[in-house]
Write a protein that holds these residues in place. Structure first.
Motif, PDB file in Angstrom:
ATOM      1  N   UNK A   1       0.814  -1.214   0.000  1.00  4.13           N
ATOM      2  CA  UNK A   1       0.000   0.000   0.000  1.00  4.13           C
ATOM      3  C   UNK A   1       0.847   1.265   0.000  1.00  4.13           C
ATOM      4  N   UNK A   2       2.083   1.168   0.453  1.00  2.00           N
ATOM      5  CA  UNK A   2       2.925   2.358   0.613  1.00  2.00           C
ATOM      6  C   UNK A   2       3.460   2.898  -0.711  1.00  2.00           C
ATOM      7  N   UNK A   3       4.095   2.098  -1.559  1.00  2.00           N
ATOM      8  CA  UNK A   3       4.700   2.670  -2.772  1.00  2.00           C
ATOM      9  C   UNK A   3       3.699   3.150  -3.808  1.00  2.00           C
ATOM     10  N   UNK A   4       2.447   2.694  -3.738  1.00  2.00           N
ATOM     11  CA  UNK A   4       1.467   3.127  -4.735  1.00  2.00           C
ATOM     12  C   UNK A   4       0.848   4.475  -4.395  1.00  2.00           C
ATOM     13  N   UNK A   5       1.077   4.961  -3.172  1.00  5.10           N
ATOM     14  CA  UNK A   5       0.495   6.248  -2.793  1.00  5.10           C
ATOM     15  C   UNK A   5       1.226   7.373  -3.525  1.00  5.10           C
ATOM     16  N   UNK A   6       0.542   8.128  -4.363  1.00  4.47           N
ATOM     17  CA  UNK A   6       1.212   9.143  -5.176  1.00  4.47           C
ATOM     18  C   UNK A   6       1.680  10.363  -4.395  1.00  4.47           C
ATOM     19  N   UNK A   7       1.175  10.542  -3.171  1.00  6.35           N
ATOM     20  CA  UNK A   7       1.556  11.719  -2.377  1.00  6.35           C
ATOM     21  C   UNK A   7       2.236  11.333  -1.066  1.00  6.35           C
TER      22      UNK A   7
ATOM     23  N   UNK B   1      -7.523   8.855  -3.418  1.00  2.79           N
ATOM     24  CA  UNK B   1      -7.520   8.234  -4.744  1.00  2.79           C
ATOM     25  C   UNK B   1      -7.855   6.748  -4.699  1.00  2.79           C
ATOM     26  N   UNK B   2      -7.614   6.102  -3.567  1.00  2.00           N
ATOM     27  CA  UNK B   2      -7.967   4.700  -3.402  1.00  2.00           C
ATOM     28  C   UNK B   2      -6.945   3.708  -3.921  1.00  2.00           C
ATOM     29  N   UNK B   3      -5.785   4.176  -4.375  1.00  2.00           N
ATOM     30  CA  UNK B   3      -4.762   3.243  -4.865  1.00  2.00           C
ATOM     31  C   UNK B   3      -4.351   2.261  -3.773  1.00  2.00           C
TER      32      UNK B   3
END
Length: 259
Positions: free
Chosen positions: A111-117, A138-140
């Motif tokens: 879940x951590x690396x997909x967060x864009x911010x 965003x729900x990524x």
């Protein structure tokens, strides 16, 4: 405009605003091992939870106490106890199996690396948290979690999940779910401390401990004792307790739907 439409339009507006600042290329190329630096938390600790399924009675006290402690929206939960009817493979007898579930606070959290911010991040003590001030909803991360442990909070329009009740740990208290567990099935502690209860239990039962979906390579730090091997991977089943009803008592679905 009715309430449902207002909520939907509000979510769309937030996502659109957030998308304007999201570098999609960076998300597309993110890999599970591309973690941003850890920040916050005590680097001399590594929090983990051991759930002794032999002691879980499925009372849902943990579910309720967590819901109240963290003010989750109706029908959304940071932790649940799924209830399944299972058949003994040898005798054919039926029994009930309870499976408590929550964020696994992985050492390699997808879940951590997909967060864009970088709103989702891991602390030095291993706890994965969400910075709601940075989250754009965003729900990524919700999609990336293999344990269905995240949701978008309709009140805050940001990602929400179990945090091991960091605010309670920092005050020297146990998480709400641990404190309220009737059977004493949930044990939390610092696994770097050899004298902690969880460390002693892990040493004693090392060969019997299991984690969910180990093949994912996430290295979960929620360990199960007394796990039925059929539940290590997510079973195709529906949880069977409690339905959610609206203010007019119309059925809205099952509280555990989607888990």
């Amino acid at each position: 405009m009715d309430l449902v439409k207002r909520m939907f339009m509000g979510q769309l507006a937030r996502l659109a605003a957030g998308a304007a600042f999201v570098p999609l290329a960076s998300v597309a190329h993110a890999k599970i091992n591309e973690q941003p630096p850890r920040r916050g938390g005590d680097p001399e600790k590594r929090w983990a939870m051991l759930i002794d399924l032999r002691r879980c009675i499925g009372c849902q006290a943990c579910t309720v106490s967590c819901h109240l402690e963290n003010d989750a929206p109706l029908g959304k939960f940071r932790t649940i106890v799924s209830q399944y009817e299972v058949e003994d493979e040898a005798t054919g007898d039926l029994s009930t199996f309870f499976l408590p579930r929550l964020c696994n606070h992985c050492d390699n959290p997808p879940c951590v690396p997909v967060c864009p911010v970088q709103a989702t991040y891991q602390q030095h003590d291993g706890i994965v948290v969400v910075d709601s001030d940075r989250c754009v909803g965003c729900g990524y991360c919700v999609q990336a979690c293999p344990y269905d442990a995240r949701f978008i909070n309709e009140h805050t329009q940001t990602a929400d999940k179990c945090t091991f009740c960091t605010h309670r740990l920092e005050a020297g208290l146990s998480p709400a779910c641990v404190e309220s567990c009737v059977g004493g099935a949930r044990i939390i502690g610092d696994i770097l401390d050899p004298d902690s209860t969880i460390s002693k239990m892990m040493d004693e039962h090392y060969s019997d401990l299991k984690v969910l979906q180990p093949e994912k390579g996430t290295h979960p730090h929620v360990f199960y004792l007394g796990m039925d091997d059929r539940f290590i991977d997510r079973p195709e089943a529906l949880a069977s307790v409690w339905d959610v009803r609206g203010e007019d008592f119309s059925e809205m679905g099952y509280e555990f739907s989607g888990h």
